[in-house]
Design a protein around this motif. Structure first.
Motif, short mmCIF file in Angstrom:
data_model
loop_
_atom_site.label_atom_id
_atom_site.label_comp_id
_atom_site.label_asym_id
_atom_site.label_seq_id
_atom_site.Cartn_x
_atom_site.Cartn_y
_atom_site.Cartn_z
N HIS A 220 0.97 -0.97 -0.06
CA HIS A 220 0.30 0.02 0.00
C HIS A 220 0.87 1.35 -0.09
CE1 HIS A 220 -3.51 -1.88 1.07
NE2 HIS A 220 -2.74 -3.03 1.77
N HIS B 7 1.01 5.14 -0.05
CA HIS B 7 0.74 6.21 0.38
C HIS B 7 1.56 7.45 0.73
CE1 HIS B 7 -1.95 2.97 3.05
NE2 HIS B 7 -0.59 2.62 3.17
N GLU C 257 -1.58 14.05 -0.67
CA GLU C 257 -2.78 13.93 -0.97
C GLU C 257 -2.44 15.21 -2.45
OE1 GLU C 257 -6.58 13.93 -2.20
OE2 GLU C 257 -6.07 13.29 -0.15
N MET D 4 -1.25 13.20 -5.38
CA MET D 4 -1.36 11.85 -6.34
C MET D 4 -1.32 11.48 -7.51
SD MET D 4 -2.88 9.46 -4.42
CE MET D 4 -4.61 8.81 -3.73
N GLU E 2 -1.45 -0.71 -4.37
CA GLU E 2 -2.07 -0.19 -3.93
C GLU E 2 -1.55 1.09 -4.29
OE1 GLU E 2 -5.26 -1.55 -4.38
OE2 GLU E 2 -5.13 -3.22 -4.93
N ASP F 189 -3.09 4.83 -2.39
CA ASP F 189 -4.15 5.53 -1.30
C ASP F 189 -3.87 6.21 -1.27
OD1 ASP F 189 -5.11 2.29 -0.62
OD2 ASP F 189 -3.67 2.13 0.86
#
Length: 77
Positions: free
Chosen positions: A35, A37, A40, A43, A75, A77
Motif C-alpha cells: 500500500h 501512501h 494528497e 496523488m 495499491e 491510497d
C-alpha cells in the motif's frame, strides 16, 4: 521490494517525506500487497494521466518480484 517502491515514488512526488509504504502478509495465493501512501497533492503525479504511471510502477514491481519468485500487487491510497 518495499525499498524499490519507495524510491520510485520519491522520484515522482514534491513531498518525498510523506511517502509511506505498508505491506500486508501474503494471502492464500501467496500475493503480497504493498500500500503506497503519498500526500494528497501528489496523488495525481503518482497516478498519472489515465493511470499510466501507476500501471508502469505496478509492472516494474511485478517484474522485480518475478525475479525472486514472488507475487505482488500495488495499491495507491
Amino acid at each position: 521490494m518495499e525499498e524499490l517502491l519507495i524510491q520510485m515514488a520519491k522520484g515522482l512526488v514534491e513531498d518525498p517525506s510523506a511517502v509511506e509504504v505498508s505491506v500486508d502478509a501474503p494471502d492464500e495465493e501467496g500475493t503480497v500487497v504493498y500500500h503506497l501512501h503519498v500526500a494528497e497533492g501528489d496523488m495525481g503525479r503518482v497516478i498519472g494521466k489515465q493511470g499510466r504511471i501507476a500501471k508502469a510502477m505496478r509492472t516494474v514491481m511485478r517484474a522485480a518480484a518475478s525475479r525472486v519468485e514472488q507475487k505482488v500487487a500495488v495499491e495507491i491510497d
